[in-house]
Enzyme design. Structure first.
Site, short mmCIF file in Angstrom:
data_model
loop_
_atom_site.label_atom_id
_atom_site.label_comp_id
_atom_site.label_asym_id
_atom_site.label_seq_id
_atom_site.Cartn_x
_atom_site.Cartn_y
_atom_site.Cartn_z
N LYS A 195 -10.51 6.80 -0.85
CA LYS A 195 -11.79 7.72 -1.56
C LYS A 195 -13.55 7.27 -2.11
O LYS A 195 -13.85 7.86 -2.01
CB LYS A 195 -11.16 6.73 -3.13
CG LYS A 195 -11.51 7.86 -4.72
CD LYS A 195 -10.94 7.33 -5.36
CE LYS A 195 -11.96 8.22 -6.57
NZ LYS A 195 -11.02 7.04 -8.03
N GLU A 201 -14.07 -3.03 4.82
CA GLU A 201 -13.28 -3.24 5.70
C GLU A 201 -13.16 -2.10 6.27
O GLU A 201 -12.76 -2.14 7.77
CB GLU A 201 -12.02 -3.63 4.59
CG GLU A 201 -11.98 -5.14 4.33
CD GLU A 201 -12.61 -5.21 2.57
OE1 GLU A 201 -13.52 -3.85 2.35
OE2 GLU A 201 -12.41 -6.26 2.06
N GLY A 258 -6.84 5.05 -6.48
CA GLY A 258 -6.41 4.56 -4.79
C GLY A 258 -4.92 3.87 -4.96
O GLY A 258 -3.83 4.45 -4.58
N ARG A 259 -3.86 3.58 -5.93
CA ARG A 259 -2.80 3.01 -6.32
C ARG A 259 -2.28 3.79 -6.59
O ARG A 259 -0.94 3.55 -6.50
CB ARG A 259 -1.93 1.92 -7.44
CG ARG A 259 -3.33 1.22 -8.44
CD ARG A 259 -3.13 0.09 -8.56
NE ARG A 259 -3.60 0.43 -10.16
CZ ARG A 259 -5.33 0.35 -10.74
NH1 ARG A 259 -6.05 0.63 -9.29
NH2 ARG A 259 -5.93 0.42 -11.76
N GLU A 344 -3.04 -4.48 -10.24
CA GLU A 344 -4.08 -4.22 -10.37
C GLU A 344 -4.34 -3.31 -11.45
O GLU A 344 -5.29 -3.12 -12.26
CB GLU A 344 -4.42 -3.20 -8.90
CG GLU A 344 -6.07 -2.99 -8.54
CD GLU A 344 -6.31 -2.46 -7.47
OE1 GLU A 344 -6.29 -0.68 -6.71
OE2 GLU A 344 -7.37 -3.33 -6.99
N HIS A 375 18.54 -16.27 0.93
CA HIS A 375 18.37 -17.92 1.65
C HIS A 375 16.56 -18.60 1.40
O HIS A 375 16.48 -19.00 2.38
CB HIS A 375 19.04 -17.63 2.64
CG HIS A 375 19.73 -16.84 2.96
ND1 HIS A 375 21.27 -17.94 2.90
CD2 HIS A 375 20.47 -15.57 3.21
CE1 HIS A 375 21.89 -16.97 2.64
NE2 HIS A 375 21.35 -15.55 3.05
N LYS A 490 -16.55 -8.96 -3.86
CA LYS A 490 -17.09 -7.09 -3.03
C LYS A 490 -18.67 -7.75 -2.74
O LYS A 490 -19.02 -7.73 -2.26
CB LYS A 490 -16.70 -5.58 -3.78
CG LYS A 490 -15.64 -5.46 -3.17
CD LYS A 490 -15.72 -3.78 -3.89
CE LYS A 490 -14.34 -3.10 -3.67
NZ LYS A 490 -13.95 -1.69 -4.47
O1 F6P Z 1 -10.77 -3.12 -4.06
C1 F6P Z 1 -10.09 -2.31 -4.72
C2 F6P Z 1 -9.56 -0.92 -4.63
O2 F6P Z 1 -11.06 -0.21 -5.25
C3 F6P Z 1 -8.40 -0.84 -4.64
O3 F6P Z 1 -8.18 0.15 -6.16
C4 F6P Z 1 -8.20 0.52 -3.62
O4 F6P Z 1 -6.89 0.88 -3.32
C5 F6P Z 1 -9.06 0.03 -2.42
O5 F6P Z 1 -9.97 -1.20 -2.83
C6 F6P Z 1 -9.56 0.89 -1.57
O6 F6P Z 1 -10.54 1.18 -2.19
P1 F6P Z 1 -11.29 2.83 -0.84
O7 F6P Z 1 -10.31 3.65 -1.01
O8 F6P Z 1 -12.04 3.67 -1.98
O9 F6P Z 1 -11.67 2.58 0.36
#
Ligand code: F6P
Length: 529
Positions: A195, A201, A258-259, A344, A375, A490
């Site tokens: 987003k 990452e 995002g979620r 979150e 188990h 971050k």
């Molecule tokens: O760091 C948390 C977060 O912002 C989540 O809410 C989100 O789903 C994820 O990182 C990925 O964010 P983006 O879609 O901006 O890369």
């Protein structure tokens, strides 16, 4: 916000809890012959049995009063109307619009782009730089930009007929290296799902993917590596700067967290795997749950019921954790997906009004598919000192009938919730049970039956939990749509990176962090720590 704990509905629940403290669910079942019918609700392919909770008809009525008092009806209306209910970010929460056939122009346009790209890739008309159709797709994303599509692709394996789909979410180079190792650049497509298009990452993985591609097909936007990328983002400018052509960017509205984004272009990997019709069926299932949530009275409303029962378990019975227990191998990632959704969204201690929460906050969510978990950690569900609530998710029909495996799976699911509820008293049929063999029971669980795991029912299920989380947030006084708690890590990682790389001297850290960075530097330089 007025004090939650001094509200009439909360106080009534507290008094009720004191009065009913010694109650055992066994007695509720013995007294209420129609308990299962009274405490269950169905919608399409979903059926929720909430009778195995320490909740009497009176408790339930008081919990519904609590939802009423918190104005869940007003909030659900405001969310549907697109009001800026995510106040800390000044945004609406638009996930319902993403699956609404009558959504606004921008959302429909993005859905059309997604459909065009999905069909183009599946038909082989949208190709890589050398004109070859894509045979493998790698989704680069993390958090909501990873878990949603990964969970759906796993859950709906039986419906897959598209290209191979892979997921890279970790900045640990081992993950991308392993996946690229088995792929051919000319026929590989990368979806950069982010987003913000600033998540380190994801961008690190995207850069690695681009240089892997560039060696084989060159660097161009339309005629090189850029032709092998799709971006799903609210930051089109950054995607273009990265080298992704405009016709390969699917817009993600700022007002979708995002979620909550699997319904948008973030779900592209799933749409590619399943085909557009199946993806649309998932949207329809979610839309069906939206209508139910928006239109049903609170006491017959599945997400409201799941939400208030969760609050009873957390705040009045002390259940700090929620085990999500899918009895379906394909739903293996559902506990992780719901962990992000719940933790979150509601893993907060400051409320919408900026003051400390008096109650609630997300439970610790964990789980794995049955029967493996039985188990491993169910011991603690049955006899541990900590109360853990459970949600059993049980498809009645399987896509993989193998002998009597499915019947055995069902028997295990039903046995577990019965055991958690009934327990086994220390003295059974006059036979003395040693203390270690006693099960006190009275441990709460919900069972959600799915007719079978198909796109529509899965859409319903995900939306059910989205709205459950929302209902709880409203009652607790939380804004479930922001996530400021991820920011500090971050920022610090960005500051520490040059130190780990040896490009900056050690910064102003505590002695532990300084010591760890120094040991990392030494290891990289081949020195003894
Ligand atoms: O760091 C948390 C977060 O912002 C989540 O809410 C989100 O789903 C994820 O990182 C990925 O964010 P983006 O879609 O901006 O890369």
């Amino acid at each position: 916000m007025a004090s939650l704990k001094s509200s009439p509905a909360w106080k009534a629940l507290e008094a009720h809890r004191k009065k009913t403290a010694g109650l055992h669910m066994r007695d509720l079942f013995a007294d209420e012959k129609d308990r299962f019918d009274a405490m269950s609700v169905g919608l399409g392919g979903l059926f929720l049995d909430y009778s195995k909770n320490s909740v009497s008809a009176e408790t339930f009525a008081l919990l519904i009063d609590l939802a009423d008092e918190a104005d869940v009806e007003g909030w659900r209306r405001r969310m549907a109307a697109g009001e800026e209910i995510n106040a800390t970010e000044g945004r609406p929460a638009l996930h319902m619009a993403l699956r609404d056939p009558g959504a606004g122009k921008e959302i429909i346009a993005a859905r059309k782009d997604m459909e065009r790209i999905c069909n183009g890739i599946r038909d082989g008309k949208m190709t890589g730089a050398t004109g070859k159709p894509f045979q493998a797709v790698v989704n680069l994303g993390t958090g909501g930009s990873h878990l949603g599509p990964a969970m759906v692709v796993g859950a709906l394996k039986a419906f897959r007929d598209g290209p191979d789909i892979h997921f890279v979410c970790n900045v640990d180079g081992a993950q991308i290296a392993q996946i690229l190792d088995g792929l051919v650049p000319e026929t590989t497509l990368f979806i950069t799902a982010s987003k913000s298009f600033t998540t380190e990452e994801t961008l690190t993985n995207a850069r690695t993917a681009r240089s892997w591609l560039s060696e084989a097909v060159g660097d161009g936007v339309g005629d090189g590596a850029g032709a092998h990328f799709i971006a799903v983002t609210a930051n089109a400018g950054a995607a273009k700067d990265f080298g992704i052509g405009e016709d390969r960017i699917i817009a993600l509205p700022e007002g979708v967290g995002g979620r909550f984004s699997v319904w948008s272009g973030v779900g592209l990997a799933a749409a590619l795997a399943l085909g557009w019709e199946n993806f649309e069926a998932m949207l329809s299932g979610a839309h069906d749950m939206d209508r139910h949530f928006l239109e049903s009275p609170l006491d017959a409303n599945m997400p409201v019921i799941l939400g208030v029962i969760g609050i009873w378990n957390i705040d009045f019975l002390g259940a700090e954790a929620l085990a999500v227990l899918p009895y379906d191998e394909g739903l293996g990632l559902l506990p992780n997906y719901l962990r992000q959704l719940e933790m979150e969204s509601n893993g907060k201690s400051i409320g919408r009004d900026g003051t400390a929460l008096e109650a609630g906050g997300a439970p610790i969510v964990f789980g794995e598919p049955g029967t493996g978990g039985q188990h491993a950690f169910y011991q603690a569900l049955h006899q541990g000192r900590r109360l853990i609530a459970s949600d059993f998710i049980v498809p009645l029909r399987t896509h993989h009938p193998t002998g009597d495996h499915h019947q055995r799976l069902l028997a295990n699911a039903f046995a577990q919730s019965e055991a958690l509820m009934m327990g086994r008293p220390g003295d059974k049929n006059g036979d003395k049970q040693p203390p270690h063999r006693a099960f006190e029971g009275n441990r709460p669980s919900n069972t959600i039956l799915m007719d079978r795991v198909d796109p529509f029912t899965l859409g319903q299920l995900i939306a059910l939990y989205e709205h459950k989380v929302f209902v709880q947030a409203i009652i607790w006084g939380i804004n479930p749509f922001d996530q400021w708690g991820v920011e500090l890590g971050k920022e610090l990682a960005a500051a520490i990176l040059p130190e780990v790389l040896g490009r900056a001297a050690s910064g102003d850290h505590d002695s532990s962090t300084r010591g760890l960075i120094a040991r990392a530097r030494n290891a990289q330089e081949g020195k003894q720590s």
